[in-house]
Design a protein around this motif. Structure first.
Motif, mmCIF file in Angstrom:
data_model
loop_
_atom_site.group_PDB
_atom_site.id
_atom_site.type_symbol
_atom_site.label_atom_id
_atom_site.label_comp_id
_atom_site.label_asym_id
_atom_site.label_seq_id
_atom_site.Cartn_x
_atom_site.Cartn_y
_atom_site.Cartn_z
ATOM 1 N N ALA A 46 70.813 -30.138 -21.502
ATOM 2 C CA ALA A 46 70.146 -29.721 -20.271
ATOM 3 C C ALA A 46 68.764 -29.136 -20.549
ATOM 4 O O ALA A 46 67.868 -29.202 -19.699
ATOM 5 C CB ALA A 46 71.008 -28.692 -19.537
ATOM 6 N N GLN A 47 68.574 -28.576 -21.747
ATOM 7 C CA GLN A 47 67.277 -28.009 -22.113
ATOM 8 C C GLN A 47 66.279 -29.071 -22.560
ATOM 9 O O GLN A 47 65.130 -28.742 -22.848
ATOM 10 C CB GLN A 47 67.450 -26.962 -23.220
ATOM 11 N N CYS A 87 69.766 -33.719 -16.978
ATOM 12 C CA CYS A 87 70.476 -32.966 -15.940
ATOM 13 C C CYS A 87 71.059 -33.908 -14.887
ATOM 14 O O CYS A 87 72.191 -33.714 -14.431
ATOM 15 C CB CYS A 87 69.542 -31.946 -15.289
ATOM 16 N N LEU A 93 61.616 -22.458 -14.996
ATOM 17 C CA LEU A 93 62.598 -22.652 -16.069
ATOM 18 C C LEU A 93 62.440 -21.592 -17.154
ATOM 19 O O LEU A 93 63.430 -21.100 -17.701
ATOM 20 C CB LEU A 93 62.439 -24.051 -16.679
ATOM 21 N N SER A 117 73.304 -20.754 -17.473
ATOM 22 C CA SER A 117 72.074 -21.461 -17.822
ATOM 23 C C SER A 117 72.207 -22.955 -17.538
ATOM 24 O O SER A 117 71.284 -23.576 -16.992
ATOM 25 C CB SER A 117 71.736 -21.245 -19.307
ATOM 26 N N TYR A 125 72.120 -23.397 -13.758
ATOM 27 C CA TYR A 125 70.776 -23.172 -13.220
ATOM 28 C C TYR A 125 69.877 -24.379 -13.499
ATOM 29 O O TYR A 125 69.128 -24.829 -12.623
ATOM 30 C CB TYR A 125 70.170 -21.915 -13.848
ATOM 31 N N LEU A 126 69.940 -24.899 -14.725
ATOM 32 C CA LEU A 126 69.112 -26.056 -15.071
ATOM 33 C C LEU A 126 69.478 -27.269 -14.222
ATOM 34 O O LEU A 126 68.594 -28.032 -13.803
ATOM 35 C CB LEU A 126 69.261 -26.381 -16.563
ATOM 36 N N GLU A 177 68.056 -26.463 -10.619
ATOM 37 C CA GLU A 177 66.596 -26.432 -10.540
ATOM 38 C C GLU A 177 65.989 -27.813 -10.785
ATOM 39 O O GLU A 177 65.017 -28.197 -10.128
ATOM 40 C CB GLU A 177 66.053 -25.412 -11.546
ATOM 41 N N ASN A 178 66.542 -28.576 -11.733
ATOM 42 C CA ASN A 178 65.985 -29.897 -12.017
ATOM 43 C C ASN A 178 66.316 -30.908 -10.925
ATOM 44 O O ASN A 178 65.484 -31.744 -10.579
ATOM 45 C CB ASN A 178 66.513 -30.403 -13.363
ATOM 46 N N SER A 190 64.659 -32.994 -20.001
ATOM 47 C CA SER A 190 65.549 -32.008 -19.393
ATOM 48 C C SER A 190 65.985 -32.485 -18.013
ATOM 49 O O SER A 190 67.171 -32.422 -17.662
ATOM 50 C CB SER A 190 64.829 -30.654 -19.290
ATOM 51 N N ARG A 191 65.041 -32.986 -17.236
ATOM 52 C CA ARG A 191 65.362 -33.457 -15.885
ATOM 53 C C ARG A 191 66.239 -34.701 -15.947
ATOM 54 O O ARG A 191 67.214 -34.832 -15.193
ATOM 55 C CB ARG A 191 64.051 -33.747 -15.141
#
Length: 834
Positions: free
Chosen positions: A135-136, A156, A65, A204, A207-208, A211-212, A152-153
């Motif tokens: 998301a962050q 998301c 991340l 971004s 992507y988050l 990835e999460n 964040s997870r």
């Protein structure tokens, strides 16, 4: 371009970190103590401890991340938080995000997505930033980095379930097609991070989400597991008549490389593309599972071992010793004294060790005159690579610091057994029997490997042993099936191709695949640390350069670290992406793999990877291009400390840089895949003088990296000449110990190399013809092919309904008069002609 200084010149070079990498020729110190102290000072730059590195699909979750953001973007974390808080206060009074019930959170997210659909570009960006803040991990309400990653997870998964990804995909399409932003960027003399603001926010968030959600944990609820599978399906297949998401990202890469969209944040695009391919197709462990399943479906015996597990259990070998300094040889005790102190066994070991040390031939050799082969390696090799890719723009090579002569031989430890089960191909058995029959009988029986009449008993035993270790690969079966389909298209019928995510991706990439590969390699070349800035090279720094260039030395240092880190991340994502694509396509169908491989070779991938390794790899792997205080999520929790020169130079305390070692292994694996069983490409390694470049990489004491270097050296050993083999016995021994054995492969001798006539161009042309036949048969299906059924019934043909124009009934009488009744018909002539 500067000409590299000759090895042994008294010039000073810098390593990858900007520090002095060595010294020019110096006279040896007079005293032994002074000599030893000098050796200790220089030892750190030469010796490498064994690196505790575990290879996997990707780095840790937090590290993956953090690499999404450049340090120049850190100020935008505060901007995202402000945009969220301003919007949140208007919707929810007196409460914080973490205090809300799930239903209230969902209602707020729905409102956010509604507010995305506004005409005003500025308002839309503020709402997108608010979504990005969610998301962050809503870090403003968290106390620790663990909390930030947890929320964040959680956020998301919540954002995905409310349809955020689809909404952002529409916005991404709009930004890609935004001709105004493209033309504005093209007019600017220098592009900065401000030109890609909207795209960076959108990418971004996406992507988050990827990835999460991609990350699997045992504590995940059933709802999250279901959402993960739904998301994977959504990204893999064409939804709503749109292309798979990976193809959209590939098109962004080609558009960026063509110069039409220089403002695209290419690092974020590549990271997202890599993670989408990994998520939809599967990582390395999933590939192993698919391989086992595929072998079972084809009725092949199971795999003898799991290659990943075998490599994990291997130990790194000590790198080959390099030439001793002249002063050191003067300080070493005379051989007669050594003989007096040691037994015969130790004497033999020391003698062999000394032979290995003094016989090593390498570019770093300074005292002895170079052999003819080495001079070619240092001269012609550079010119050859320069001609291909303007390669080898390297720093002058520096003689190694003096090191003490070995006064005692190390204890020799023999391995208990070979790490790999030997393999034998069907072709190897056929070749062995052909030679044996010619020798003992005088004629051959073609591909018959069962008839052993007239051959002596030892040959029977040899054939039995070869057959015991015979290995039939999935590729062998696929090639055989392809030959059968080409020979008997009517009797075998149409092939049933399962619609897997890999197959769908290949179909989508097929017609633009050459452009995709060229674009990826262009970016890789621009990001390679050995590349020098050229006016015609593409600018990959659009999403790292600030609007105002640094004024102070400290700001310049920070930006320099950021740029180096940015390039490293690009190399990491491209190398991992290409390796994943090749491995998945090879499993799906061998000719899909060969198609991608051939276009990579045509685009000069082999000299490009060699150019990458023609640097101080040890310095690259231990580079400290990171500032831990500025990494996400640390920078969101703690107040940013005042940066000093010392804190910038300190970096982290890790033994090595994970991403750089990961990139090096990926590139070596890529090079192995391109050259394996391809004589023409193996000769490219020889022509480009890759042996000394690869051999220097053995200084890195990491088993997996060494294994793939040794594989590349093994396939070209027979072409390097007897002198090279004689001078590199330690490397040869390492190949015997670590690389898989092929029963009747004479790689270490090369007796028949000169007598074997190979037409390398014909080899590539034959392969290309097979690939084109496969692509044409499976993917080009014209309606009027010669195998289409034909209707020969007159009544059926005349009775077919034809779609006529709407105004035909107004003018059909005129048409009949002109085209039928007024045309004279000579029936006799008609009969004569037929």
């Amino acid at each position: 371009m500067e000409d590299p200084a000759a090895p042994g010149a008294g010039s000073v070079s810098t390593n990858g970190n900007g520090n002095g990498g060595g010294k020019g020729k110096q006279t040896a110190p007079k005293g032994r103590e002074a000599f030893r102290s000098q050796r200790r000072e220089s030892e750190g730059s030469v010796d490498c401890p064994t690196l505790e590195f575990e290879y996997g699909d990707a780095d840790g979750h937090a590290a993956e991340l953090s690499e999404l953001y450049s340090y120049t973007e850190n100020l935008e974390f505060t901007t995202n938080r402000r945009c969220f808080e301003e919007d949140f206060k208007t919707q929810v009074q007196g409460r914080e995000w973490l205090e809300l019930e799930e239903d209230a959170q969902k209602a707020y997210v729905m409102g956010l997505l509604d507010r995305l659909e506004v005409v005003s570009r500025e308002r839309r960006l503020k709402v997108a930033r608010a979504v990005l803040y969610l998301a962050q991990g809503t870090f403003g309400e968290c106390d620790s980095e663990v909390d930030v990653l947890h929320w964040s997870r959680y956020n998301c998964f919540l954002l995905y379930q409310m349809g955020t990804f689809s909404a952002f995909l529409e916005l991404l399409h709009m930004e890609i097609d935004n001709s105004q932003a493209c033309s504005s960027a093209l007019r600017k003399p220098a592009i900065s991070i401000a030109d890609s603001t909207e795209l960076r926010v959108l990418l971004s968030v996406m992507y988050l989400l990827v990835e999460n959600i991609r990350l699997e944990r045992e504590t995940d609820s059933c709802r999250w597991r279901t959402a993960r599978e739904t998301f994977r399906t959504e990204l893999s297949f064409s939804m709503h008549n749109e292309e798979p998401f990976a193809l959209l990202l590939f098109s962004m890469v080609t558009k960026f490389c063509s110069g039409l969209a220089p403002h695209f944040p290419i690092k974020k695009v590549l990271l997202l593309l890599w993670k989408v391919v990994m998520f939809t197709l599967g990582g390395f462990e999933h590939l192993q599972v698919l391989k086992v399943q595929k072998r079972a479906e084809l009725g092949l015996p199971p795999l003898a071992e799991d290659s990943i597990q075998v490599v994990k259990s291997m130990r790194a070998a000590s790198p080959p010793s390099y030439t001793l300094d002249l002063g050191e040889s003067q300080l070493a005790p005379p051989p007669s004294k050594l003989r007096g102190r040691r037994g015969s066994r130790r004497q033999l070991l020391t003698k062999q060790d000394s032979l290995d040390i003094y016989n090593e031939r390498d570019l770093f050799k300074t005292e002895e005159p170079a052999t003819e082969e080495e001079e070619e390696s240092a001269g012609d090799g550079e010119r050859t690579l320069d001609g291909e890719l303007d390669l080898l723009e390297q720093d002058p090579l520096v003689p190694p610091p003096p090191s003490q002569a070995p006064l005692s031989a190390e204890r020799v430890s023999f391995p208990k057994g070979l790490p790999w089960a030997p393999k034998v191909r069907q072709k190897d058995i056929e070749h062995f029997l052909e030679m044996s029959r010619n020798k003992f009988i005088g004629f051959t029986l073609g591909q018959d490997t069962d008839t052993l009449v007239g051959l002596p008993r030892p040959i029977h035993e040899s054939v039995k042993t070869l057959k015991q270790h015979k290995y039939i690969s999935i590729a062998d079966v696929q090639i055989k099936n392809e030959e059968d389909l080409e020979k008997c298209p009517m009797s075998l019928g149409e092939e049933v191709v399962p619609e897997t995510p890999c197959e769908i991706l290949y179909q989508g990439m097929l017609y633009s695949l050459p452009q995709y590969m060229i674009a990826l390699l262009k970016i890789l070349l621009a990001a390679a640390p050995t590349s020098k800035a050229k006016t015609d090279s593409i600018n990959i720094l659009a999403d790292v350069l600030p609007e105002e260039m640094p004024i102070t030395v400290l700001q310049s240092m920070k930006l320099g670290i950021d740029v180096n880190r940015h390039k490293e991340i690009i190399v990491k994502s491209i190398s991992a992406l290409l390796l994943l694509l090749l491995k998945h396509f090879k499993l799906n169908h061998i000719y899909q793999f060969e198609y991608v491989s051939q276009h990579l070779v045509f685009a000069n991938c082999i000299p490009l990877i060699l150019k990458f390794f023609n640097q101080n790899i040890l310095s690259y792997i231990t580079a400290k291009n990171s500032i831990s205080a500025l990494d996400y999520p640390c920078c969101t929790i703690q107040d940013l400390p005042e940066l000093t020169t010392e804190s910038l130079e300190a970096g982290d305390n890790n033994q090595f840089c994970w991403r750089n070692l990961f990139s090096c292994i990926n590139l070596l694996r890529l090079l192995n895949k391109l050259t394996k069983w391809k004589h023409s490409r193996t000769m490219m390694l020889v022509v480009f003088k890759s042996a000394p470049i690869l051999k220097r990489a053995l200084k890195v004491k990491q088993a997996m990296l060494q294994l793939y270097v040794l594989k590349l050296l093994k396939i070209q050993t027979k072409y390097l000449g007897r002198q090279w083999r004689k001078s590199n016995m330690k490397t040869m021994s390492a190949i015997y110990q670590k690389v898989r054995h092929r029963m009747n492969d004479d790689w270490a001798y090369g007796n028949d190399v000169d007598a074997r006539p190979w037409d390398f161009q014909a080899e590539e042309c034959t392969l290309r013809a097979n690939i084109e036949a496969f692509n044409s048969r499976r993917y080009d299906k014209p309606q009027d092919s010669e195998f289409s059924p034909v209707d020969n019934c007159l009544q059926s043909v005349l009775g077919q309904r034809l779609d006529l124009p709407e105004d035909f009934h107004y003018s059909y009488e005129l048409w009949l008069e002109r085209e039928v009744f007024s045309q004279p018909i000579c029936w006799e002539e008609l009969l004569q002609n037929h």
